[in-house]
Design a protein around this motif. Structure first.
Motif: not given
Length: 57
Positions: A1-17
């Motif tokens: 679960x932590x990995x998807x939350x980290x992915x969400x944070x990166x997506x929302x910060x624009x680090x991942x498109x």
């Protein structure tokens, strides 16, 4: 679960498109957002009920 939350944070910060995400990651993010929305709705419902109860007293 932590990995998807980290992915969400990166997506929302624009680090991942979105184009950089796999179909599975997009699906997991969608499920996470849906879960978070439902939790917020439930929380809001409980909050409204407490306010209504308070106003009646």
């Amino acid at each position: 679960m932590d990995d998807i939350l980290e992915l969400q944070k990166k997506y929302e910060r624009g680090e991942i498109k979105e184009e950089e995400l796999s179909k599975e990651e997009i699906k997991r993010l969608e499920q996470l957002y849906e879960k978070q929305i439902e939790e917020k709705k439930e929380s809001l419902k409980n909050y409204k009920e407490k306010i209504e109860k308070y106003l009646k007293n």
